[in-house]
Motif scaffolding. Structure first.
Motif, PDB file in Angstrom:
ATOM      1  N   MET A 170      18.282  30.876  45.192  1.00  0.00           N
ATOM      2  CA  MET A 170      17.440  30.798  43.959  1.00  0.00           C
ATOM      3  C   MET A 170      18.147  30.046  42.743  1.00  0.00           C
ATOM      4  SD  MET A 170      15.085  32.898  45.058  1.00  0.00           S
ATOM      5  CE  MET A 170      14.207  34.043  43.705  1.00  0.00           C
TER       6      MET A 170
ATOM      7  N   GLY B  31      12.910  32.976  39.923  1.00  0.00           N
ATOM      8  CA  GLY B  31      12.206  32.971  40.964  1.00  0.00           C
ATOM      9  C   GLY B  31      12.000  31.575  41.821  1.00  0.00           C
TER      10      GLY B  31
ATOM     11  N   SER C 218       9.943  26.799  38.311  1.00  0.00           N
ATOM     12  CA  SER C 218      10.218  28.341  38.406  1.00  0.00           C
ATOM     13  C   SER C 218      10.213  29.068  37.260  1.00  0.00           C
ATOM     14  CB  SER C 218      11.667  28.251  39.046  1.00  0.00           C
ATOM     15  OG  SER C 218      11.842  27.714  40.350  1.00  0.00           O
TER      16      SER C 218
END
Length: 394
Positions: free
Chosen positions: A1, A12, A46
């Motif tokens: 991640m 995320g 992200s």
């Protein structure tokens, strides 16, 4: 991640990806071959659900070169020039900028810096490593061809501006902290930043506003939190230019606030999730619409030969469904858009041309462009990229 460059939390998995986009979308490319051969990179946006920051987790700054034929000015538009002048005058009036030292980070060719200097009788110092002198600067304005940092004695000034630069920086937390260090501790010193408003982009599923140069995306609460965490007392966060630009103002403080989640965090998360759901539908609808136009023999051009046009074309994978991009900046005429190699033409090229539709890449210029089309005798349909008309077949 991935780790969030804004707050350091784990972010995320990517919610929006484009596999191959040009790393520069406003570099002036003089041949179709150069346009097709431009370096490409990947977009993988992200979301950090701790602070609301959105970033390109696949960004690689080593791929970029801002030092060669990079033309991003909007000064050919009277609408933009009017906004620029109004913004400069507003800052001068509210902050008493008369006979002061003003600084601009990432000043480009210095258009805004010169407004701050001339309208307020100020002394201006700009910083931009990509600055290339093209005209003589006014006596009270100078531009340092270097990255802004505390090593320059002129870095603080009485007022520090930074417009449309922070979104190009991947290490945003480190960068804003560096500005705080250079600004010193004088609470009378004002700092002003302007970035694209990511909430505006996500709300309209504006995939054409996602491009490689912009590796960082801010909603209002995230921008406030970033500056507070760096040691600024934030006095205002607001939007302007039909909601496209987000602005933050503040001053150094010796008692910085502890970082807290932005008050609009839930709204940011909701907007991002909606964007991720809706963009595929909009891409499919645009593809169908443009393909149908081509089959029907309709001739279509884009108005705007900059980043929005490049992102629109490359994300959709468009080829001869679009004939050209029209741009008011004469520096771009005769060039070709990155990757797709669509020609960039001037408005005069539409005079007498049998064009059926003009897709406007920025709706704020609707009236300005409509007047130009009328003057040129071009009866084409003018369709803003945000219009639902092209998506009714979805």
């Amino acid at each position: 991640m991935p780790t969030c460059p804004c707050c350091g939390a784990l972010a995320g998995a990517p919610f929006y990806e484009v596999p191959a986009v040009p790393v520069h979308s406003v570099t002036v490319l003089r041949t179709p071959e150069a346009a097709r051969a431009i370096t490409t990179g990947r977009i993988a946006l992200s979301l950090c659900e701790s602070c609301g920051f959105v970033f390109n987790a696949a960004f690689d700054g080593n791929k970029q070169d801002y030092f060669h034929d990079y033309v991003s000015t909007q000064a050919a538009s009277s609408v933009f020039n009017s906004f620029h002048r109004r913004l400069a005058q507003d800052l001068i009036d509210r902050h008493g900028l008369h006979g002061r030292d003003v600084v601009e980070i990432g000043c480009g060719q210095g258009e805004f810096l010169q407004l701050l200097a001339s309208l307020g009788g100020n002394r201006g110092t700009g910083f931009d490593p990509a600055y290339e002198p093209s005209t003589e600067l006014p006596r009270d304005v100078r531009i340092i061809k270097d990255v802004y940092s505390a090593k320059h004695a002129e870095a603080a000034g009485d007022f520090i501006a930074c417009k449309m630069t922070l979104e190009h920086i991947d290490t945003v937390g480190q960068f804003v902290s560096g500005v705080r260090e250079a600004a010193g501790d004088d609470p009378a010193r004002v700092v002003f930043f302007q970035v694209p408003d990511a909430a505006h982009i996500f709300a309209q599923a504006g995939f054409w506003d996602i491009y490689y140069e912009h590796c960082s995306y801010f909603c209002p609460g995230t921008l406030r939190t970033l500056f507070e965490a760096a040691g600024f007392a934030v006095t205002t966060v607001r939007s302007d230019y039909d909601g496209q630009y987000l602005m933050v103002e503040g001053h150094p403080t010796s008692r910085p606030q502890a970082p807290t989640p932005p008050s609009d965090l839930a709204a940011i998360v909701s907007l991002v999730r909606r964007f991720a759901r809706e963009v595929p539908e909009h891409l499919a609808a645009w593809s169908r619409d443009l393909a149908a136009g081509k089959r029907a023999g309709r001739r279509t051009v884009l108005w705007g030969g900059g980043s929005k046009a490049v992102s629109f074309l490359t994300t959709l994978g468009i080829t001869d469904e679009i004939e050209a991009a029209v741009d008011q900046n004469p520096e771009k005429h005769g060039s070709f858009l990155a990757v797709t190699a669509h020609p960039v033409i001037g408005p005069e090229a539409l005079r007498g041309a049998a064009i059926d539709r003009v897709i406007l890449m920025n709706p704020i210029y609707q009236n300005e462009v409509a007047a130009q089309l009328d003057r040129l005798g071009c009866r084409a349909e003018l369709l803003a990229v945000t219009s639902p008309l092209a998506r009714q077949a979805a």
